[in-house]
Scaffold this motif. Sequence first.
Motif, PDB file in Angstrom:
ATOM      1  N   VAL A  95     -60.057 -10.188  51.866  1.00 15.95           N
ATOM      2  CA  VAL A  95     -59.397 -10.064  50.561  1.00 15.95           C
ATOM      3  C   VAL A  95     -60.487  -9.760  49.556  1.00 15.95           C
ATOM      4  CG1 VAL A  95     -58.075 -11.213  48.747  1.00 15.95           C
ATOM      5  CG2 VAL A  95     -57.571 -11.712  51.140  1.00 15.95           C
ATOM      6  N   ILE A  96     -60.266  -8.726  48.750  1.00 16.38           N
ATOM      7  CA  ILE A  96     -61.174  -8.414  47.652  1.00 16.38           C
ATOM      8  C   ILE A  96     -60.335  -8.216  46.398  1.00 16.38           C
ATOM      9  CG2 ILE A  96     -61.226  -5.940  48.195  1.00 16.38           C
ATOM     10  CD1 ILE A  96     -64.188  -5.962  47.229  1.00 16.38           C
ATOM     11  N   VAL A  97     -60.785  -8.809  45.315  1.00 15.91           N
ATOM     12  CA  VAL A  97     -60.100  -8.671  44.021  1.00 15.91           C
ATOM     13  C   VAL A  97     -61.067  -7.970  43.082  1.00 15.91           C
ATOM     14  CG1 VAL A  97     -58.994  -9.873  42.105  1.00 15.91           C
ATOM     15  CG2 VAL A  97     -58.804 -10.795  44.427  1.00 15.91           C
ATOM     16  N   LEU A  98     -60.613  -6.854  42.500  1.00 18.32           N
ATOM     17  CA  LEU A  98     -61.427  -6.063  41.591  1.00 18.32           C
ATOM     18  C   LEU A  98     -60.812  -6.050  40.203  1.00 18.32           C
ATOM     19  CD1 LEU A  98     -61.964  -2.911  43.853  1.00 18.32           C
ATOM     20  CD2 LEU A  98     -63.570  -4.780  43.489  1.00 18.32           C
ATOM     21  N   ASP A  99     -61.649  -6.095  39.185  1.00 16.02           N
ATOM     22  CA  ASP A  99     -61.199  -5.914  37.810  1.00 16.02           C
ATOM     23  C   ASP A  99     -61.119  -4.412  37.562  1.00 16.02           C
ATOM     24  OD1 ASP A  99     -61.068  -5.631  34.954  1.00 16.02           O
ATOM     25  OD2 ASP A  99     -61.860  -7.671  34.765  1.00 16.02           O
ATOM     26  N   ALA A 100     -59.945  -3.905  37.237  1.00 21.75           N
ATOM     27  CA  ALA A 100     -59.730  -2.473  37.057  1.00 21.75           C
ATOM     28  C   ALA A 100     -60.419  -1.928  35.817  1.00 21.75           C
ATOM     29  CB  ALA A 100     -58.232  -2.176  36.983  1.00 21.75           C
ATOM     30  N   SER A 160     -54.768   3.418  43.463  1.00 24.52           N
ATOM     31  CA  SER A 160     -55.169   2.673  44.656  1.00 24.52           C
ATOM     32  C   SER A 160     -56.262   3.392  45.448  1.00 24.52           C
ATOM     33  CB  SER A 160     -53.962   2.407  45.552  1.00 24.52           C
ATOM     34  OG  SER A 160     -53.388   3.627  45.977  1.00 24.52           O
ATOM     35  N   THR A 161     -56.264   4.706  45.454  1.00 23.36           N
ATOM     36  CA  THR A 161     -57.288   5.455  46.173  1.00 23.36           C
ATOM     37  C   THR A 161     -58.666   5.175  45.594  1.00 23.36           C
ATOM     38  OG1 THR A 161     -55.691   7.195  46.673  1.00 23.36           O
ATOM     39  CG2 THR A 161     -58.007   7.770  46.905  1.00 23.36           C
ATOM     40  N   THR A 162     -58.761   5.170  44.274  1.00 31.64           N
ATOM     41  CA  THR A 162     -60.034   4.887  43.608  1.00 31.64           C
ATOM     42  C   THR A 162     -60.448   3.442  43.851  1.00 31.64           C
ATOM     43  OG1 THR A 162     -59.471   6.516  41.925  1.00 31.64           O
ATOM     44  CG2 THR A 162     -61.276   5.016  41.416  1.00 31.64           C
ATOM     45  N   ALA A 163     -59.507   2.521  43.790  1.00 24.39           N
ATOM     46  CA  ALA A 163     -59.816   1.111  44.038  1.00 24.39           C
ATOM     47  C   ALA A 163     -60.369   0.914  45.448  1.00 24.39           C
ATOM     48  CB  ALA A 163     -58.574   0.251  43.816  1.00 24.39           C
ATOM     49  N   VAL A 164     -59.779   1.552  46.435  1.00 26.33           N
ATOM     50  CA  VAL A 164     -60.261   1.445  47.815  1.00 26.33           C
ATOM     51  C   VAL A 164     -61.640   2.087  47.938  1.00 26.33           C
ATOM     52  CG1 VAL A 164     -59.858   2.225  50.192  1.00 26.33           C
ATOM     53  CG2 VAL A 164     -57.988   1.222  48.873  1.00 26.33           C
ATOM     54  N   SER A 165     -61.862   3.203  47.232  1.00 33.19           N
ATOM     55  CA  SER A 165     -63.169   3.865  47.327  1.00 33.19           C
ATOM     56  C   SER A 165     -64.279   3.016  46.717  1.00 33.19           C
ATOM     57  CB  SER A 165     -63.135   5.250  46.676  1.00 33.19           C
ATOM     58  OG  SER A 165     -63.054   5.151  45.275  1.00 33.19           O
ATOM     59  N   VAL A 166     -63.943   2.118  45.801  1.00 33.15           N
ATOM     60  CA  VAL A 166     -64.915   1.171  45.258  1.00 33.15           C
ATOM     61  C   VAL A 166     -65.055  -0.022  46.203  1.00 33.15           C
ATOM     62  CG1 VAL A 166     -65.330  -0.468  43.376  1.00 33.15           C
ATOM     63  CG2 VAL A 166     -64.599   1.867  42.856  1.00 33.15           C
ATOM     64  N   ALA A 167     -63.954  -0.490  46.747  1.00 34.11           N
ATOM     65  CA  ALA A 167     -63.963  -1.702  47.577  1.00 34.11           C
ATOM     66  C   ALA A 167     -64.636  -1.497  48.936  1.00 34.11           C
ATOM     67  CB  ALA A 167     -62.538  -2.200  47.779  1.00 34.11           C
ATOM     68  N   TYR A 191     -69.389  -7.026  55.565  1.00 29.91           N
ATOM     69  CA  TYR A 191     -68.786  -7.357  56.856  1.00 29.91           C
ATOM     70  C   TYR A 191     -68.984  -6.296  57.937  1.00 29.91           C
ATOM     71  CZ  TYR A 191     -66.447 -10.665  53.780  1.00 29.91           C
ATOM     72  OH  TYR A 191     -66.184 -11.642  52.850  1.00 29.91           O
ATOM     73  N   GLY A 192     -69.501  -5.137  57.564  1.00 34.02           N
ATOM     74  CA  GLY A 192     -69.695  -4.060  58.525  1.00 34.02           C
ATOM     75  C   GLY A 192     -68.490  -3.135  58.605  1.00 34.02           C
ATOM     76  N   LYS A 193     -68.680  -2.052  59.362  1.00 30.95           N
ATOM     77  CA  LYS A 193     -67.619  -1.036  59.500  1.00 30.95           C
ATOM     78  C   LYS A 193     -66.413  -1.560  60.271  1.00 30.95           C
ATOM     79  CE  LYS A 193     -69.597   2.719  57.704  1.00 30.95           C
ATOM     80  NZ  LYS A 193     -69.042   3.759  56.896  1.00 30.95           N
ATOM     81  N   VAL A 194     -66.537  -2.751  60.850  1.00 31.83           N
ATOM     82  CA  VAL A 194     -65.409  -3.350  61.559  1.00 31.83           C
ATOM     83  C   VAL A 194     -64.203  -3.511  60.626  1.00 31.83           C
ATOM     84  CG1 VAL A 194     -66.080  -5.753  61.155  1.00 31.83           C
ATOM     85  CG2 VAL A 194     -64.825  -5.152  63.217  1.00 31.83           C
ATOM     86  N   ILE A 195     -64.456  -3.517  59.352  1.00 31.94           N
ATOM     87  CA  ILE A 195     -63.373  -3.631  58.349  1.00 31.94           C
ATOM     88  C   ILE A 195     -62.349  -2.513  58.522  1.00 31.94           C
ATOM     89  CG2 ILE A 195     -62.923  -3.378  55.851  1.00 31.94           C
ATOM     90  CD1 ILE A 195     -63.891  -6.171  56.716  1.00 31.94           C
ATOM     91  N   ILE A 247     -68.460  -2.007  49.421  1.00 31.45           N
ATOM     92  CA  ILE A 247     -68.785  -3.424  49.250  1.00 31.45           C
ATOM     93  C   ILE A 247     -68.397  -4.193  50.506  1.00 31.45           C
ATOM     94  CG2 ILE A 247     -68.257  -5.503  47.906  1.00 31.45           C
ATOM     95  CD1 ILE A 247     -67.699  -3.481  45.531  1.00 31.45           C
ATOM     96  N   LEU A 248     -67.212  -3.929  51.014  1.00 27.45           N
ATOM     97  CA  LEU A 248     -66.747  -4.591  52.238  1.00 27.45           C
ATOM     98  C   LEU A 248     -67.618  -4.227  53.432  1.00 27.45           C
ATOM     99  CD1 LEU A 248     -62.954  -4.003  51.629  1.00 27.45           C
ATOM    100  CD2 LEU A 248     -64.068  -6.247  51.750  1.00 27.45           C
TER     101      LEU A 248
END
Length: 121
Positions: A104-109, A53-60, A68-72, A63-64
């Motif tokens: 919501v973001i969906v990533l292909d692992a 999950s840490t790697t997935a968040v570091s990719v997401a 959408y800006g740092k407001v995310i 992009i977010l």
Amino acid sequence: MKSLFLLLVIMTSINLSAQNDGDRRYAEDELKLALAKGKPRVEGPPQVILKDSTTAVSVAEPILFAEYGKVITMERPYKIFRLKQYYWVIMGTLPEDAMGGNFVIVLDARDCRVLRLTHYK
């Protein structure tokens, strides 16, 4: 002696130029393969690139942030799910009394592709 040195410098620069051209052609060929329709994006048996999950968040997050800006970051902590072995679904959370929606973001692992990106209102 000076002419021998000059000849050596010229030969070296010609060789480096040819190598750069070859590398560029190789890169262009690789790009064509990557963009070919009907070809799998990751060749060979399905391998998971985004293993945790840490790697997935570091990719997401980049992009977010770009979309959408740092407001995310106000939507932390994120809800993170690994589904069907090959997909990460990451969602923002909001405090109970907050108005609005979350991302919501969906990533292909397997290849880090973004399969879905949205922000509810």
